[in-house]
Motif scaffolding. Structure first.
Motif, mmCIF file in Angstrom:
data_model
loop_
_atom_site.group_PDB
_atom_site.id
_atom_site.type_symbol
_atom_site.label_atom_id
_atom_site.label_comp_id
_atom_site.label_asym_id
_atom_site.label_seq_id
_atom_site.Cartn_x
_atom_site.Cartn_y
_atom_site.Cartn_z
ATOM 1 N N GLY A 43 0.772 -1.234 0.000
ATOM 2 C CA GLY A 43 0.000 0.000 0.000
ATOM 3 C C GLY A 43 0.799 1.278 0.000
ATOM 4 O O GLY A 43 0.261 2.343 -0.318
ATOM 5 N N LEU A 44 2.087 1.221 0.356
ATOM 6 C CA LEU A 44 2.901 2.432 0.449
ATOM 7 C C LEU A 44 4.192 2.243 -0.334
ATOM 8 O O LEU A 44 4.935 1.297 -0.077
ATOM 9 N N VAL A 45 4.468 3.152 -1.263
ATOM 10 C CA VAL A 45 5.646 2.995 -2.112
ATOM 11 C C VAL A 45 6.949 3.198 -1.344
ATOM 12 O O VAL A 45 8.027 2.956 -1.879
ATOM 13 N N PHE A 46 6.854 3.623 -0.094
ATOM 14 C CA PHE A 46 8.059 3.849 0.710
ATOM 15 C C PHE A 46 8.613 2.558 1.313
ATOM 16 O O PHE A 46 9.712 2.546 1.852
ATOM 17 N N PHE A 47 7.843 1.437 1.259
ATOM 18 C CA PHE A 47 8.259 0.213 1.940
ATOM 19 C C PHE A 47 8.256 -1.006 1.004
ATOM 20 O O PHE A 47 7.681 -2.048 1.332
ATOM 21 N N PRO A 48 8.910 -0.917 -0.145
ATOM 22 C CA PRO A 48 8.897 -2.067 -1.059
ATOM 23 C C PRO A 48 9.774 -3.221 -0.604
ATOM 24 O O PRO A 48 9.721 -4.308 -1.170
ATOM 25 N N PHE A 49 10.603 -2.975 0.430
ATOM 26 C CA PHE A 49 11.581 -3.987 0.870
ATOM 27 C C PHE A 49 10.994 -4.973 1.875
ATOM 28 O O PHE A 49 11.666 -5.929 2.273
ATOM 29 N N LEU A 50 9.759 -4.770 2.322
ATOM 30 C CA LEU A 50 9.179 -5.675 3.315
ATOM 31 C C LEU A 50 9.001 -7.072 2.717
ATOM 32 O O LEU A 50 8.724 -7.225 1.525
ATOM 33 N N PRO A 51 9.124 -8.122 3.556
ATOM 34 C CA PRO A 51 9.220 -9.503 3.041
ATOM 35 C C PRO A 51 7.873 -10.173 2.810
ATOM 36 O O PRO A 51 7.491 -11.096 3.529
ATOM 37 N N GLY A 52 7.136 -9.721 1.804
ATOM 38 C CA GLY A 52 5.811 -10.285 1.561
ATOM 39 C C GLY A 52 5.808 -11.777 1.308
ATOM 40 O O GLY A 52 5.112 -12.539 1.985
ATOM 41 N N ASP A 53 6.593 -12.233 0.324
ATOM 42 C CA ASP A 53 6.583 -13.648 -0.049
ATOM 43 C C ASP A 53 6.971 -14.553 1.120
ATOM 44 O O ASP A 53 6.278 -15.535 1.423
ATOM 45 N N SER A 54 8.091 -14.246 1.760
ATOM 46 C CA SER A 54 8.580 -15.102 2.841
ATOM 47 C C SER A 54 7.657 -15.038 4.057
ATOM 48 O O SER A 54 7.507 -16.032 4.785
ATOM 49 N N LEU A 55 7.023 -13.895 4.297
ATOM 50 C CA LEU A 55 6.088 -13.789 5.414
ATOM 51 C C LEU A 55 4.859 -14.651 5.173
ATOM 52 O O LEU A 55 4.386 -15.352 6.086
ATOM 53 N N LEU A 56 4.332 -14.647 3.953
ATOM 54 C CA LEU A 56 3.183 -15.495 3.622
ATOM 55 C C LEU A 56 3.543 -16.965 3.804
ATOM 56 O O LEU A 56 2.762 -17.747 4.358
ATOM 57 N N PHE A 57 4.720 -17.334 3.320
ATOM 58 C CA PHE A 57 5.169 -18.724 3.446
ATOM 59 C C PHE A 57 5.294 -19.125 4.915
ATOM 60 O O PHE A 57 4.801 -20.189 5.328
ATOM 61 N N ALA A 58 5.939 -18.281 5.706
ATOM 62 C CA ALA A 58 6.127 -18.590 7.123
ATOM 63 C C ALA A 58 4.792 -18.664 7.852
ATOM 64 O O ALA A 58 4.585 -19.535 8.707
ATOM 65 N N VAL A 172 0.924 -19.044 0.963
ATOM 66 C CA VAL A 172 0.422 -19.561 2.246
ATOM 67 C C VAL A 172 0.248 -21.070 2.176
ATOM 68 O O VAL A 172 0.665 -21.806 3.095
ATOM 69 N N LEU A 173 -0.348 -21.567 1.092
ATOM 70 C CA LEU A 173 -0.606 -23.005 1.015
ATOM 71 C C LEU A 173 0.670 -23.819 0.785
ATOM 72 O O LEU A 173 0.756 -24.967 1.232
ATOM 73 N N VAL A 174 1.651 -23.252 0.110
ATOM 74 C CA VAL A 174 2.940 -23.946 -0.006
ATOM 75 C C VAL A 174 3.547 -24.120 1.382
ATOM 76 O O VAL A 174 4.040 -25.201 1.739
ATOM 77 N N GLY A 175 3.498 -23.064 2.196
ATOM 78 C CA GLY A 175 3.987 -23.171 3.568
ATOM 79 C C GLY A 175 3.156 -24.133 4.393
ATOM 80 O O GLY A 175 3.691 -24.913 5.199
ATOM 81 N N TYR A 176 1.841 -24.093 4.202
ATOM 82 C CA TYR A 176 0.926 -24.944 4.966
ATOM 83 C C TYR A 176 1.163 -26.430 4.688
ATOM 84 O O TYR A 176 1.218 -27.245 5.615
ATOM 85 N N PHE A 177 1.318 -26.782 3.418
ATOM 86 C CA PHE A 177 1.436 -28.194 3.052
ATOM 87 C C PHE A 177 2.865 -28.737 3.157
ATOM 88 O O PHE A 177 3.053 -29.938 3.394
#
Length: 230
Positions: A43-58, A172-177
């Motif tokens: 939502g904010l162009v100031f924070f593109p470095f946040l770990p979306g993919d890895s957070l969803l997986f975890a 999320v489901l890759v992490g789940y399974f």
């Protein structure tokens, strides 16, 4: 230093961060930081470095039986965060986009990335919003560029929802399974780094290609200039 340490720890080991939140905030309160991080990244162009993919997986790993999270609640929270995040980004750009770009304060909005996204929109249209969901940095900037004039809101919303649901569901489901597999548990940090590397690879390859093409064009222009002088 506290906020810097927070981001460094989150980026390097999202599993430990989520475990700490479960203990500190409980099985319901833990969804607040999960929602906030995905919302802010998208939502904010100031924070593109946040770990979306890895957070969803975890989070998917912790959503398996006994992990402390509920898989349906995890999916719904992330769906809402991803969709609302992109929507917020779109409207920020719609209202303030030109001023933000002209100010030069968002260093990550480089001319190269802007040109790359322009190319994506020209080639794929609305599907750009879906494709860039799976590309760190670009998923933060794509809705911003869409809001500056590439797409009307109704069309944007369709692709926003589609991309958000696909992105969240996959990771999320890759992490789940698969998160409970002993090998994954033992090499979690390496796997997280691998997820980040795979996600970033298209952007790196695109940047390298763009640099090579620019160098070729510059060399061709120089050669042409020499011929004209002669």
């Amino acid at each position: 230093m506290g906020i810097i340490d927070f981001f460094v720890n989150l980026l390097s080991d999202p599993r430990a961060a989520i475990a700490g939140w479960i203990i500190a905030l409980g099985p319901i309160g833990v969804y607040s930081p999960l929602f906030l991080i995905v919302f802010v990244e998208t939502g904010l162009v100031f924070f593109p470095f946040l770990p979306g993919d890895s957070l969803l997986f975890a989070a998917g790993v912790f959503s398996a039986d006994g992990g402390g999270l509920n898989v349906w609640a995890t999916l719904i929270v992330f769906y809402v965060a991803a969709i609302l995040g992109n929507t917020s980004n779109y409207w920020i750009a719609r209202v303030f986009g030109s001023r933000i770009i002209d100010s030069g304060k968002v260093k990550a909005l480089t001319p190269e990335r802007m040109a790359k996204l322009d190319h994506f929109f020209a080639k794929f249209g609305g599907l750009t919003i879906v494709i860039t969901r799976f590309m760190p940095f670009f998923r933060t900037f794509a809705p911003f560029i869409a809001g500056t004039g590439h797409m009307n809101f109704a069309k944007f919303t369709v692709f926003n929802v589609l991309g958000g649901v696909l992105w969240v569901t996959l990771f999320v489901l890759v992490g789940y399974f698969f998160g409970g597999i002993p090998f994954v548990q033992e090499h979690f940090e390496v796997i997280v780094l691998g997820i980040v590397a795979v996600s970033v690879a298209p952007a790196i390859i695109g940047a390298v290609k763009a640099a090579l093409n620019a160098r070729k064009a510059k060399k061709a222009a120089a050669t042409s200039g020499d011929v004209e002088v002669k």
